[in-house]
Design an enzyme around this catalytic site. Structure first.
Site, PDB file in Angstrom:
ATOM      1  N   HIS A 110      89.848  97.935  66.335  1.00  0.00           N
ATOM      2  CA  HIS A 110      88.740  98.864  66.095  1.00  0.00           C
ATOM      3  C   HIS A 110      89.121  99.745  64.907  1.00  0.00           C
ATOM      4  O   HIS A 110      90.151 100.433  64.935  1.00  0.00           O
ATOM      5  CB  HIS A 110      88.478  99.714  67.335  1.00  0.00           C
ATOM      6  CG  HIS A 110      88.327  98.900  68.590  1.00  0.00           C
ATOM      7  ND1 HIS A 110      87.190  98.173  68.873  1.00  0.00           N
ATOM      8  CD2 HIS A 110      89.183  98.676  69.615  1.00  0.00           C
ATOM      9  CE1 HIS A 110      87.343  97.546  70.027  1.00  0.00           C
ATOM     10  NE2 HIS A 110      88.546  97.843  70.495  1.00  0.00           N
ATOM     11  N   ASP A 149      95.804 104.695  74.185  1.00  0.00           N
ATOM     12  CA  ASP A 149      94.353 104.704  73.982  1.00  0.00           C
ATOM     13  C   ASP A 149      93.666 105.644  74.964  1.00  0.00           C
ATOM     14  O   ASP A 149      92.724 106.368  74.600  1.00  0.00           O
ATOM     15  CB  ASP A 149      93.778 103.297  74.088  1.00  0.00           C
ATOM     16  CG  ASP A 149      94.154 102.587  75.389  1.00  0.00           C
ATOM     17  OD1 ASP A 149      95.150 102.980  76.041  1.00  0.00           O
ATOM     18  OD2 ASP A 149      93.453 101.615  75.739  1.00  0.00           O
TER      19      ASP A 149
END
Length: 274
Positions: free
Chosen positions: A18, A108
């Site tokens: 991402h 994350d």
């Protein structure tokens, strides 16, 4: 903003990469790519991310300066590919200003929680609907805790791979403009064929679990925002809207939490250096 203000954020997930391009604190664009090979990474570094097939917004980065790259990764093999890039900064748990972070907490999850704090304050519950579905709750400056289970797609894939005759019954996604409001995404609860039976078992059980966790969080923190992020966020939001619209109306879908968190870490790091 000048080229010197530009930087990239890279969140290396279990399934995809991402990316986000920033100009200072302003998010310019986001996009996803598959995991890269060593040759791909070497070419991107050599061309300063101007490789035509990578992303059009970076084609003007041809002044010879190394583009700063901030990386948050849960896949060590992909992280290693960037170790020789001298403009890369790898974010660690030590850089996340929250108490109670345990050593095996996914970076994350920590950064997404930090991103949620940056935009809505705290306490806050983050539901990340990625390869794994995670719940991460924060109050004040401390991690309250959370939970991890297989994500929506992984549940379907696992059932298909571990059985001899069952199909992958994940319902087809609708266009993004329709995904959040389409009750036809739901299978019949009491199904009369195998595909619908699989979808019913996974989806309705998952929705019930989401409801249980969110309601328990609200019992502890009644005014707390709940943010939904991750690749399956819109699909899960559609399921929740169709089955429990009152609860769904109180949730916020925010796709960029990881990048808001990375921006916060970078900002604190730059302050410390000045």
């Amino acid at each position: 903003m000048s080229c010197s203000d530009r930087w990239l954020a890279l969140s290396i997930g279990n399934s995809r990469l991402h990316w986000a391009a920033f100009s200072g604190n302003d998010l310019q664009q986001t996009w996803d790519t598959p995991h890269l090979s060593a040759a791909d990474v070497q070419q991107l570094i050599a061309t300063q991310f101007t490789k035509s097939a990578f992303h059009p917004s970076l084609h003007d980065n041809a002044d010879g300066a190394h583009m700063p790259l901030w990386i948050a990764s849960v896949v060590s093999q992909q992280s290693l590919l960037w170790q020789k890039y001298d403009a890369a900064t790898f974010i660690t748990l030590e850089q996340v200003p929250l108490a109670g972070l345990y050593p095996t907490l996914g970076i994350d999850r920590a950064i997404a929680a930090l991103g949620a704090i940056a935009i809505v304050g705290r306490p806050v519950l983050v539901i990340d609907a990625g390869t794994a579905l995670t719940f991460t709750g924060v109050d004040g400056a401390r991690l309250i805790g959370g939970a991890i289970l297989p994500g929506l797609g992984l549940q379907f894939q696992t059932l298909q791979q571990a059985t001899a005759a069952l199909p992958n019954a994940l319902p087809a996604a609708l266009p993004a403009s329709e995904e959040r409001v389409a009750p036809q995404l739901l299978p019949p609860r009491w199904a009369l064929n195998t595909t619908d039976a699989i979808a019913s078992g996974i989806i309705y059980t998952l929705v019930a679990g989401l409801q249980a966790f969110v309601n328990d969080w609200w019992q502890q923190f009644p005014a707390s925002p709940v943010l939904l992020t991750g690749g399956d966020r819109d699909r899960l939001y559609a399921y929740l809207t169709a089955t429990m619209p009152a609860m769904a109306s109180k949730l916020t879908v925010e796709p960029q939490l990881i990048f808001w968190g990375m921006r916060s870490v970078r900002g604190e790091s730059l302050k410390a250096e000045s």
